[in-house]
Design a protein around this motif. Sequence first.
Motif, short mmCIF file in Angstrom:
data_model
loop_
_atom_site.label_atom_id
_atom_site.label_comp_id
_atom_site.label_asym_id
_atom_site.label_seq_id
_atom_site.Cartn_x
_atom_site.Cartn_y
_atom_site.Cartn_z
N HIS A 16 0.83 -1.19 0.00
CA HIS A 16 0.00 0.00 0.00
C HIS A 16 0.88 1.25 0.00
O HIS A 16 1.74 1.42 0.86
CB HIS A 16 -0.92 0.02 1.23
CG HIS A 16 -2.10 0.91 1.02
ND1 HIS A 16 -2.00 2.28 0.94
CD2 HIS A 16 -3.42 0.61 0.84
CE1 HIS A 16 -3.19 2.80 0.73
NE2 HIS A 16 -4.08 1.81 0.67
N PRO A 17 0.70 2.13 -0.97
CA PRO A 17 1.55 3.32 -1.08
C PRO A 17 1.48 4.26 0.12
O PRO A 17 2.47 4.91 0.46
CB PRO A 17 1.04 4.01 -2.35
CG PRO A 17 -0.35 3.47 -2.56
CD PRO A 17 -0.30 2.07 -2.05
N LEU A 18 0.32 4.37 0.75
CA LEU A 18 0.21 5.27 1.90
C LEU A 18 1.02 4.77 3.09
O LEU A 18 1.62 5.56 3.83
CB LEU A 18 -1.27 5.43 2.31
CG LEU A 18 -2.17 6.16 1.33
CD1 LEU A 18 -3.58 6.28 1.89
CD2 LEU A 18 -1.61 7.55 1.01
N LEU A 19 1.07 3.46 3.27
CA LEU A 19 1.86 2.89 4.35
C LEU A 19 3.35 3.05 4.05
O LEU A 19 4.13 3.40 4.94
CB LEU A 19 1.51 1.42 4.54
CG LEU A 19 2.13 0.73 5.75
CD1 LEU A 19 1.72 1.43 7.04
CD2 LEU A 19 1.71 -0.74 5.81
N ALA A 20 3.72 2.82 2.80
CA ALA A 20 5.12 3.01 2.40
C ALA A 20 5.53 4.47 2.57
O ALA A 20 6.66 4.77 3.00
CB ALA A 20 5.30 2.56 0.95
N ASN A 21 4.62 5.37 2.24
CA ASN A 21 4.90 6.79 2.38
C ASN A 21 5.12 7.17 3.84
O ASN A 21 6.04 7.94 4.17
CB ASN A 21 3.74 7.61 1.80
CG ASN A 21 3.99 9.10 1.83
OD1 ASN A 21 5.05 9.57 1.41
ND2 ASN A 21 3.04 9.86 2.33
N LEU A 22 4.31 6.62 4.74
CA LEU A 22 4.47 6.90 6.16
C LEU A 22 5.82 6.40 6.65
O LEU A 22 6.52 7.10 7.39
CB LEU A 22 3.34 6.25 6.95
CG LEU A 22 3.43 6.47 8.48
CD1 LEU A 22 3.28 7.94 8.83
CD2 LEU A 22 2.37 5.65 9.20
N HIS A 23 6.20 5.19 6.26
CA HIS A 23 7.48 4.64 6.68
C HIS A 23 8.65 5.50 6.17
O HIS A 23 9.66 5.65 6.86
CB HIS A 23 7.63 3.20 6.20
CG HIS A 23 6.87 2.21 7.04
ND1 HIS A 23 7.06 2.08 8.40
CD2 HIS A 23 5.91 1.29 6.71
CE1 HIS A 23 6.27 1.14 8.87
NE2 HIS A 23 5.54 0.65 7.87
N ALA A 24 8.49 6.05 4.97
CA ALA A 24 9.54 6.92 4.42
C ALA A 24 9.70 8.18 5.27
O ALA A 24 10.83 8.64 5.54
CB ALA A 24 9.21 7.29 2.98
N HIS A 25 8.60 8.74 5.73
CA HIS A 25 8.66 9.94 6.56
C HIS A 25 9.19 9.62 7.97
O HIS A 25 9.88 10.45 8.57
CB HIS A 25 7.29 10.60 6.63
CG HIS A 25 6.91 11.36 5.40
ND1 HIS A 25 7.58 12.51 5.00
CD2 HIS A 25 5.97 11.12 4.45
CE1 HIS A 25 7.05 12.95 3.88
NE2 HIS A 25 6.09 12.13 3.52
#
Length: 277
Positions: free
Chosen positions: A38-47
């Motif tokens: 899921h891109p939103l979860l990946a995005n959160l982990h990146a932040h």
Amino acid sequence: MAPNFGRSISFPLTPARSFSKSSRHVRSVSLPGTTSSHPLLANLHAHIAAVRSWIQDTASLQAGLANIHALHAALADLLLLPASVAALRCTTSNTGDRLLDAFLLLADAHQGFQECLLELRQAAAESRTALRRGDAGRLASASSSQRRAEKDLARLAASVSAVSTKCARLNLVAVSGEEAEMAYALVEAAAASAAASAAVFSAAASMSSAVSSCKKTATFIPAFARKSTAPESAEATVERLHALEQCFDECDGACDMVFRSVVQTRVSLLNIMTPTI
């Protein structure tokens, strides 16, 4: 003057020690062996990774505040997912309630941080004026206000740094599957936000304290040496005070954005935990 923070935060009785790199370490609570497309979860982990990277080198307050704000923006997107809602509403887990408490403390702490920065800016301006006019009484009063704000920042840092430990103790055993992955991500985000906030508060206090030391050097000069050394020393201190004042002034907008984003995160959590009937 910064008001009493006792309205919703319990501070330790003694000022917190400086925020060392060892205490800045954030315990990872990621679910072992799981990955999500899921891109939103990946995005959160990146932040989360960006926030942790900044904690290791707190060179810029504005960069730290920007990273915290971006983390909360990513968190807001993730909270819209059904899996996040399900994980927070799980009746056998205390994740939602504990996160509500954590973000309430963070919101209150960031409001206190804004008040401390205002007091430090005013103290720096007063100190510059006092040094230029040779007003020892005015300088002493400004220095007292500055030290008081620095102690408040140390207490704020100690309060929010404890959030990481509390998040690591959350009961996530009862949550499973995709919901578990979301729950761990939310807890990890809260821990990272708290650790970064503590680092920001401590860095601001350290910057102010460093300039305070220069004020002492500029003020206590032997009488026989004042004509030759005092003007140059005092002027150098005035410049440092001006730079400090300007830095804190430039952080004002970022501070407000972070405060609002933390409040919005808690509002979103509260809406999830208490759905409209």
